[in-house]
Design a protein around this motif. Structure first.
Motif, PDB file in Angstrom:
ATOM      1  N   ILE A  72       0.826  -1.211   0.000  1.00  0.00           N
ATOM      2  CA  ILE A  72       0.000   0.000   0.000  1.00  0.00           C
ATOM      3  C   ILE A  72       0.859   1.259   0.000  1.00  0.00           C
ATOM      4  O   ILE A  72       0.545   2.242  -0.664  1.00  0.00           O
ATOM      5  N   VAL A  73       1.967   1.235   0.724  1.00  0.00           N
ATOM      6  CA  VAL A  73       2.849   2.405   0.799  1.00  0.00           C
ATOM      7  C   VAL A  73       3.388   2.772  -0.578  1.00  0.00           C
ATOM      8  O   VAL A  73       3.673   3.934  -0.855  1.00  0.00           O
ATOM      9  N   GLN A  77       1.019   6.749  -7.060  1.00  0.00           N
ATOM     10  CA  GLN A  77       0.656   7.385  -8.319  1.00  0.00           C
ATOM     11  C   GLN A  77      -0.702   8.062  -8.169  1.00  0.00           C
ATOM     12  O   GLN A  77      -1.662   7.440  -7.717  1.00  0.00           O
ATOM     13  N   PRO A  78      -0.821   9.325  -8.549  1.00  0.00           N
ATOM     14  CA  PRO A  78      -2.115  10.016  -8.447  1.00  0.00           C
ATOM     15  C   PRO A  78      -3.178   9.358  -9.318  1.00  0.00           C
ATOM     16  O   PRO A  78      -2.923   8.992 -10.462  1.00  0.00           O
ATOM     17  N   VAL A  79      -4.363   9.185  -8.748  1.00  0.00           N
ATOM     18  CA  VAL A  79      -5.487   8.603  -9.474  1.00  0.00           C
ATOM     19  C   VAL A  79      -6.381   9.724 -10.001  1.00  0.00           C
ATOM     20  O   VAL A  79      -6.853   9.676 -11.129  1.00  0.00           O
ATOM     21  N   PHE A  80      -6.613  10.736  -9.164  1.00  0.00           N
ATOM     22  CA  PHE A  80      -7.400  11.890  -9.574  1.00  0.00           C
ATOM     23  C   PHE A  80      -7.007  13.081  -8.714  1.00  0.00           C
ATOM     24  O   PHE A  80      -6.260  12.953  -7.750  1.00  0.00           O
ATOM     25  N   THR A  81      -7.514  14.239  -9.079  1.00  0.00           N
ATOM     26  CA  THR A  81      -7.236  15.464  -8.350  1.00  0.00           C
ATOM     27  C   THR A  81      -8.539  15.991  -7.772  1.00  0.00           C
ATOM     28  O   THR A  81      -9.557  16.065  -8.462  1.00  0.00           O
ATOM     29  N   ALA A  82      -8.514  16.322  -6.474  1.00  0.00           N
ATOM     30  CA  ALA A  82      -9.694  16.881  -5.814  1.00  0.00           C
ATOM     31  C   ALA A  82      -9.255  18.060  -4.962  1.00  0.00           C
ATOM     32  O   ALA A  82      -8.329  17.936  -4.157  1.00  0.00           O
ATOM     33  N   PHE A  83      -9.908  19.184  -5.155  1.00  0.00           N
ATOM     34  CA  PHE A  83      -9.615  20.400  -4.395  1.00  0.00           C
ATOM     35  C   PHE A  83      -8.139  20.783  -4.492  1.00  0.00           C
ATOM     36  O   PHE A  83      -7.522  21.223  -3.535  1.00  0.00           O
ATOM     37  N   GLY A  84      -7.555  20.583  -5.657  1.00  0.00           N
ATOM     38  CA  GLY A  84      -6.168  20.950  -5.899  1.00  0.00           C
ATOM     39  C   GLY A  84      -5.148  19.971  -5.338  1.00  0.00           C
ATOM     40  O   GLY A  84      -3.952  20.230  -5.413  1.00  0.00           O
ATOM     41  N   ALA A  85      -5.587  18.850  -4.790  1.00  0.00           N
ATOM     42  CA  ALA A  85      -4.662  17.853  -4.243  1.00  0.00           C
ATOM     43  C   ALA A  85      -4.748  16.579  -5.068  1.00  0.00           C
ATOM     44  O   ALA A  85      -5.832  16.135  -5.432  1.00  0.00           O
ATOM     45  N   GLU A  86      -3.594  15.996  -5.354  1.00  0.00           N
ATOM     46  CA  GLU A  86      -3.569  14.731  -6.078  1.00  0.00           C
ATOM     47  C   GLU A  86      -3.837  13.597  -5.091  1.00  0.00           C
ATOM     48  O   GLU A  86      -3.184  13.488  -4.051  1.00  0.00           O
ATOM     49  N   ILE A  87      -4.806  12.762  -5.417  1.00  0.00           N
ATOM     50  CA  ILE A  87      -5.217  11.673  -4.536  1.00  0.00           C
ATOM     51  C   ILE A  87      -4.747  10.350  -5.145  1.00  0.00           C
ATOM     52  O   ILE A  87      -5.069  10.043  -6.294  1.00  0.00           O
ATOM     53  N   SER A  88      -3.995   9.571  -4.353  1.00  0.00           N
ATOM     54  CA  SER A  88      -3.522   8.262  -4.803  1.00  0.00           C
ATOM     55  C   SER A  88      -4.335   7.166  -4.114  1.00  0.00           C
ATOM     56  O   SER A  88      -5.150   7.430  -3.230  1.00  0.00           O
ATOM     57  N   TRP A  89      -4.092   5.907  -4.526  1.00  0.00           N
ATOM     58  CA  TRP A  89      -4.770   4.779  -3.883  1.00  0.00           C
ATOM     59  C   TRP A  89      -4.393   4.717  -2.405  1.00  0.00           C
ATOM     60  O   TRP A  89      -5.222   4.396  -1.565  1.00  0.00           O
ATOM     61  N   ILE A  93      -7.074   4.694   0.641  1.00  0.00           N
ATOM     62  CA  ILE A  93      -7.101   3.618   1.636  1.00  0.00           C
ATOM     63  C   ILE A  93      -6.975   4.197   3.045  1.00  0.00           C
ATOM     64  O   ILE A  93      -7.691   3.793   3.972  1.00  0.00           O
ATOM     65  N   LEU A  94      -6.077   5.164   3.219  1.00  0.00           N
ATOM     66  CA  LEU A  94      -5.911   5.792   4.537  1.00  0.00           C
ATOM     67  C   LEU A  94      -7.156   6.569   4.955  1.00  0.00           C
ATOM     68  O   LEU A  94      -7.563   6.527   6.120  1.00  0.00           O
ATOM     69  N   ILE A  95      -7.781   7.260   4.011  1.00  0.00           N
ATOM     70  CA  ILE A  95      -9.015   7.991   4.321  1.00  0.00           C
ATOM     71  C   ILE A  95     -10.126   7.014   4.709  1.00  0.00           C
ATOM     72  O   ILE A  95     -10.840   7.230   5.695  1.00  0.00           O
ATOM     73  N   ALA A  96     -10.262   5.934   3.944  1.00  0.00           N
ATOM     74  CA  ALA A  96     -11.289   4.931   4.263  1.00  0.00           C
ATOM     75  C   ALA A  96     -11.036   4.304   5.633  1.00  0.00           C
ATOM     76  O   ALA A  96     -11.975   4.108   6.420  1.00  0.00           O
TER      77      ALA A  96
END
Length: 142
Positions: A72-73, A77-89, A93-96
């Motif tokens: 997981i670490v 790689q960024p999957v999408f961008t939300a609110f100007g931040a690149e979000i990776s898997w 996973i950490l948010i979930a």
């Protein structure tokens, strides 16, 4: 080979390794205590086998979880961008996981404050403690 030698000389790597070793020892002792408490509720003839199986499964699960965390670490790689931040898997996973912990803690607090309305709780279910089919038959009077 020189990268490995450079890692061995890094104090941060040694601190991380020592921290991981201490955490694994503490969690291993916690597993031993927890399994001992649970197996003491079994019939005496099944305790030793249950302890061995429990410790073996705890070891396999810990190694599997460590391998999963190491994988997981690496998911950066960024999957999408939300609110100007690149979000990776890894971020997802950490948010979930964080949301799950908040939900679980809220549910436990709610249960502690009003246990009468919690019908999903395994604490309210009445089941005989058993290990394997043999113990279940003895517990049920067969």
């Amino acid at each position: 080979m020189s990268e490995l030698f450079a890692l061995a000389q890094s104090p941060e790597v040694w601190v991380a390794l020592i921290t991981l070793i201490v955490m694994e020892v503490v969690l291993g002792i916690d597993n031993l205590i927890f399994i001992s408490i649970l197996t003491n509720k079994l019939p005496p003839e099944n305790r030793e086998r249950a302890r061995k199986i429990g410790i073996g499964l705890a070891l396999v699960m810990r190694l599997g979880l460590l391998a999963t965390v190491a994988w997981i670490v690496q998911l950066t790689q960024p999957v999408f961008t939300a609110f100007g931040a690149e979000i990776s898997w890894k971020d997802m996973i950490l948010i979930a996981g964080g949301l799950f912990l908040v939900w679980k803690a809220t549910r436990e607090i709610h249960h502690a404050m009003d246990p009468a309305h919690d019908t999903d709780s395994p604490v309210t279910a009445h089941r005989a403690i058993a290990f394997g089919n043999l113990s279940a038959k003895r517990a049920n009077g067969a």
